[in-house]
Design a protein around this motif. Structure first.
Motif, PDB file in Angstrom:
ATOM      1  N   ASP A 165       0.934  -1.338   0.026  1.00 56.35           N
ATOM      2  CA  ASP A 165       0.055  -0.135  -0.149  1.00 56.35           C
ATOM      3  C   ASP A 165       0.999   1.168  -0.081  1.00 56.35           C
ATOM      4  N   LEU A 166       2.001   1.194   0.767  1.00 50.49           N
ATOM      5  CA  LEU A 166       2.698   2.476   0.868  1.00 50.49           C
ATOM      6  C   LEU A 166       3.555   2.511  -0.332  1.00 50.49           C
ATOM      7  N   ARG A 167       3.908   1.693  -0.941  1.00 54.29           N
ATOM      8  CA  ARG A 167       4.951   1.463  -2.317  1.00 54.29           C
ATOM      9  C   ARG A 167       3.663   2.206  -3.306  1.00 54.29           C
ATOM     10  N   ALA A 168       2.539   2.067  -3.404  1.00 54.15           N
ATOM     11  CA  ALA A 168       1.517   2.530  -4.336  1.00 54.15           C
ATOM     12  C   ALA A 168       1.490   3.885  -4.038  1.00 54.15           C
ATOM     13  N   THR A 169       1.490   4.587  -2.893  1.00 51.58           N
ATOM     14  CA  THR A 169       1.358   5.740  -2.651  1.00 51.58           C
ATOM     15  C   THR A 169       2.559   6.569  -3.044  1.00 51.58           C
ATOM     16  N   LEU A 170       4.014   5.958  -3.112  1.00 48.15           N
ATOM     17  CA  LEU A 170       5.027   6.710  -3.219  1.00 48.15           C
ATOM     18  C   LEU A 170       5.491   6.519  -4.653  1.00 48.15           C
ATOM     19  N   ALA A 171       4.936   5.701  -5.470  1.00 53.23           N
ATOM     20  CA  ALA A 171       5.630   5.280  -6.837  1.00 53.23           C
ATOM     21  C   ALA A 171       5.934   6.442  -7.709  1.00 53.23           C
ATOM     22  N   ASP A 172       4.657   7.159  -8.037  1.00 53.43           N
ATOM     23  CA  ASP A 172       4.985   8.400  -8.934  1.00 53.43           C
ATOM     24  C   ASP A 172       5.986   9.347  -8.213  1.00 53.43           C
ATOM     25  N   ASP A 173       5.845   9.811  -7.149  1.00 58.51           N
ATOM     26  CA  ASP A 173       6.870  10.779  -6.657  1.00 58.51           C
ATOM     27  C   ASP A 173       8.268  10.209  -6.487  1.00 58.51           C
ATOM     28  N   LEU A 174       8.554   9.232  -6.314  1.00 54.68           N
ATOM     29  CA  LEU A 174       9.975   8.450  -6.249  1.00 54.68           C
ATOM     30  C   LEU A 174      10.486   8.311  -7.677  1.00 54.68           C
ATOM     31  N   ALA A 175       9.583   8.239  -8.566  1.00 58.86           N
ATOM     32  CA  ALA A 175       9.906   8.098 -10.018  1.00 58.86           C
ATOM     33  C   ALA A 175      10.500   9.149 -10.567  1.00 58.86           C
ATOM     34  N   SER A 176      10.068  10.546 -10.053  1.00 55.51           N
ATOM     35  CA  SER A 176      10.730  11.883 -10.306  1.00 55.51           C
ATOM     36  C   SER A 176      11.863  11.964  -9.884  1.00 55.51           C
ATOM     37  N   CYS A 177      12.303  11.142  -8.963  1.00 56.46           N
ATOM     38  CA  CYS A 177      13.933  11.608  -8.202  1.00 56.46           C
ATOM     39  C   CYS A 177      14.844  10.874  -8.991  1.00 56.46           C
ATOM     40  N   TYR A 178      14.617  10.625 -10.232  1.00 58.05           N
ATOM     41  CA  TYR A 178      15.868   9.909 -10.931  1.00 58.05           C
ATOM     42  C   TYR A 178      16.361  11.225 -11.705  1.00 58.05           C
TER      43      TYR A 178
ATOM     44  N   TYR B 135      20.798   3.212   2.109  1.00 56.47           N
ATOM     45  CA  TYR B 135      20.312   4.613   2.715  1.00 56.47           C
ATOM     46  C   TYR B 135      20.011   5.359   1.497  1.00 56.47           C
ATOM     47  N   LEU B 136      18.808   6.138   1.515  1.00 53.20           N
ATOM     48  CA  LEU B 136      18.364   7.069   0.485  1.00 53.20           C
ATOM     49  C   LEU B 136      18.031   8.407   1.188  1.00 53.20           C
ATOM     50  N   LEU B 137      18.451   9.503   0.583  1.00 51.29           N
ATOM     51  CA  LEU B 137      18.128  10.799   0.973  1.00 51.29           C
ATOM     52  C   LEU B 137      17.375  11.349  -0.125  1.00 51.29           C
ATOM     53  N   VAL B 138      16.038  11.562   0.238  1.00 51.41           N
ATOM     54  CA  VAL B 138      14.989  12.026  -0.765  1.00 51.41           C
ATOM     55  C   VAL B 138      14.571  13.502  -0.391  1.00 51.41           C
ATOM     56  N   PRO B 139      13.879  14.184  -1.252  1.00 51.19           N
ATOM     57  CA  PRO B 139      13.587  15.592  -1.037  1.00 51.19           C
ATOM     58  C   PRO B 139      12.619  15.554   0.233  1.00 51.19           C
ATOM     59  N   GLU B 140      12.648  16.684   0.933  1.00 52.05           N
ATOM     60  CA  GLU B 140      11.861  16.632   2.127  1.00 52.05           C
ATOM     61  C   GLU B 140      10.340  16.425   2.187  1.00 52.05           C
ATOM     62  N   PRO B 141       9.610  16.749   1.208  1.00 51.95           N
ATOM     63  CA  PRO B 141       8.217  16.616   1.178  1.00 51.95           C
ATOM     64  C   PRO B 141       8.017  14.826   1.269  1.00 51.95           C
ATOM     65  N   LEU B 142       9.022  14.190   0.821  1.00 53.98           N
ATOM     66  CA  LEU B 142       8.833  12.796   0.748  1.00 53.98           C
ATOM     67  C   LEU B 142       9.319  12.066   1.890  1.00 53.98           C
ATOM     68  N   ARG B 143      10.165  12.576   2.826  1.00 52.94           N
ATOM     69  CA  ARG B 143      10.892  11.811   3.606  1.00 52.94           C
ATOM     70  C   ARG B 143      10.272  11.072   4.717  1.00 52.94           C
ATOM     71  N   GLU B 144       8.993  11.744   5.316  1.00 59.32           N
ATOM     72  CA  GLU B 144       8.410  10.924   6.042  1.00 59.32           C
ATOM     73  C   GLU B 144       7.579   9.608   5.501  1.00 59.32           C
ATOM     74  N   ARG B 145       7.179   9.501   4.474  1.00 55.33           N
ATOM     75  CA  ARG B 145       6.591   8.467   3.841  1.00 55.33           C
ATOM     76  C   ARG B 145       7.772   7.346   3.462  1.00 55.33           C
ATOM     77  N   VAL B 146       8.741   7.903   2.801  1.00 53.70           N
ATOM     78  CA  VAL B 146       9.797   7.038   2.811  1.00 53.70           C
ATOM     79  C   VAL B 146      10.474   6.453   3.917  1.00 53.70           C
ATOM     80  N   ALA B 147      10.621   7.187   4.984  1.00 52.73           N
ATOM     81  CA  ALA B 147      10.834   6.508   6.378  1.00 52.73           C
ATOM     82  C   ALA B 147      10.076   5.614   6.780  1.00 52.73           C
ATOM     83  N   GLN B 148       8.754   5.701   6.385  1.00 50.61           N
ATOM     84  CA  GLN B 148       7.881   4.775   7.200  1.00 50.61           C
ATOM     85  C   GLN B 148       7.900   3.339   6.307  1.00 50.61           C
ATOM     86  N   LEU B 149       8.269   3.483   4.866  1.00 49.31           N
ATOM     87  CA  LEU B 149       8.197   2.314   4.028  1.00 49.31           C
ATOM     88  C   LEU B 149       9.401   1.594   4.386  1.00 49.31           C
ATOM     89  N   ALA B 150      10.628   2.294   4.563  1.00 52.31           N
ATOM     90  CA  ALA B 150      11.862   1.878   4.674  1.00 52.31           C
ATOM     91  C   ALA B 150      11.839   0.854   6.052  1.00 52.31           C
TER      92      ALA B 150
END
Length: 384
Positions: free
Chosen positions: A95-108, A350-365
């Protein structure tokens, strides 16, 4: 402290060789040069200190579609979860992966530090705090230069001095993989077998017997003698796993670079039948370790337990005869490794992402880390 920078290891090779304590083949300038010559994109090398008191960093910008184990976004979003672990955890991860997929795809692209061809971080040497801070500053500067919004340090062992500084900077990590390593204390293959459960011993004896009765004979060979045939076998193996972009021609180029740079440490076991190459295992012997890095099998060899015969039994026999006490197998296919005596050591990326994504990325990790560590522990302590 001075930090030197290079775009190829050749820019720093002599200083790198003097500064980095080479306790692994993966840190040798020759190893890094083999990767450099086959790489189209940018690379950055940083070196701090000197004469065994310094540290180095290897970094590259990676795009979507690279090998998944070298892609921190793919590890977070699509790494395969082994069965087991806490009930309901896999569904929550999905479920968490689905919410993050589009946002993280833009990090490349992502600026990634790892040793090429191995499952260790690309920060090596004397990792005292001041060196770690300097090199991570350099990694984040490289990320900025490359236009990368995300930065990653891959495959960090538990207990690494990198962990505290990565977390202080906002990196979040999870044990996506585990390194599999076989420590050999036996004096010969029979003694190695004696350390396994009876049903496993019987199965291994049957597999070895069927391989031999099919007419395959195993011997050591040189890297340059059968490189084209080995490239074709390995390409077919990778393509069967879905890596259709890996061609025999591309692998022939890798074989040529291995022969040029790594021949002193290269150990190739070949299985032949009637003079024809049917299977091979390519490993590197250095500092008391044997690193298995490439295999290939004909259809006939596969039918007669060629994978196990070459990747395990022939390699173990060679290691015992050569006085090598550790075989490093790498991650994945964990069950096959554990039941043949390997121990699993988690590797966190370990991954450092833009601030708006960090809380959800931390939860998923955190959820992935909890699941995988429970599964790795169960594999390592379960009935083999």
């Amino acid at each position: 402290m001075t930090v030197r920078t290079g775009r190829r290891i050749a820019d720093l090779a002599d200083d790198w060789a003097r500064t980095i304590t080479h306790d692994s083949v993966l840190t040798l300038p020759e190893w890094l040069a083999t990767d450099d010559e086959g790489r189209d994109g940018e690379t950055r090398y940083l070196l701090s200190g000197e004469n065994g008191q310094g540290a180095g960093l290897v970094a590259n910008p990676i795009a979507a579609g690279t090998f998944p184990t070298n892609d921190p976004v793919a590890l977070l979003l699509s790494s395969e979860l082994e069965p087991g672990g806490e009930a309901g955890l896999v569904a929550r991860i999905g479920d968490l992966r689905a919410t993050l997929a589009d946002d993280l795809a833009s990090c490349y692209p992502v600026a990634v530090s790892t040793l090429p061809g191995g499952y260790l971080p690309g920060l090596v040497g004397d990792l005292r705090p001041e060196n770690v801070r300097l090199l991570l500053d350099g990694l984040q500067k490289a990320a900025s230069d490359w236009g990368c919004e995300a930065v990653s340090v891959l495959h960090v062992p538990d207990g690494s001095p990198l962990t505290g500084e990565l977390r202080r900077r906002g990196f979040v990590g999870a044990a996506f993989l585990a390194q599999a390593q076989l420590d050999l204390t036996a004096k010969d293959f029979d003694e190695y077998l004696a350390g396994l459960p009876k049903r496993r011993r019987n199965k291994i004896r049957r597999e070895r017997r069927e391989f031999a009765e099919a007419g395959f004979t195993v011997r050591l060979d040189d890297i340059g003698r059968r490189s084209r045939e080995m490239a074709e076998l390995h390409a077919a193996q990778l393509q069967s796993y879905g890596y259709h972009q890996v061609t025999a021609e591309r692998l022939q180029g890798l074989m040529d670079r291995i022969e040029r740079h790594l021949a002193p440490w290269c150990r190739i076991l070949v299985a032949e039948r009637d003079g024809e190459l049917e299977a091979f295992a390519l490993a590197y012997e250095y500092a008391g370790e044997l690193h298995l890095k490439m295999t290939g099998f004909s259809a006939s060899a596969q039918e007669h337990f060629g994978y196990f015969a070459m990747s395990y039994y022939a390699l173990i026999e060679y290691a015992l005869q050569a006085g090598v006490h550790t075989i490093v197998y790498g991650p994945l296919t964990y069950h096959a490794k554990v039941v043949r005596g390997c121990a699993l050591s988690p590797r966190s990326s370990y991954l450092l992402v833009p601030e708006p994504l960090r809380e959800r990325v931390a939860q998923l990790a955190e959820l992935i880390d909890r699941h995988n560590r429970a599964v790795f522990t169960a594999m390592g302590t379960g009935d083999r």
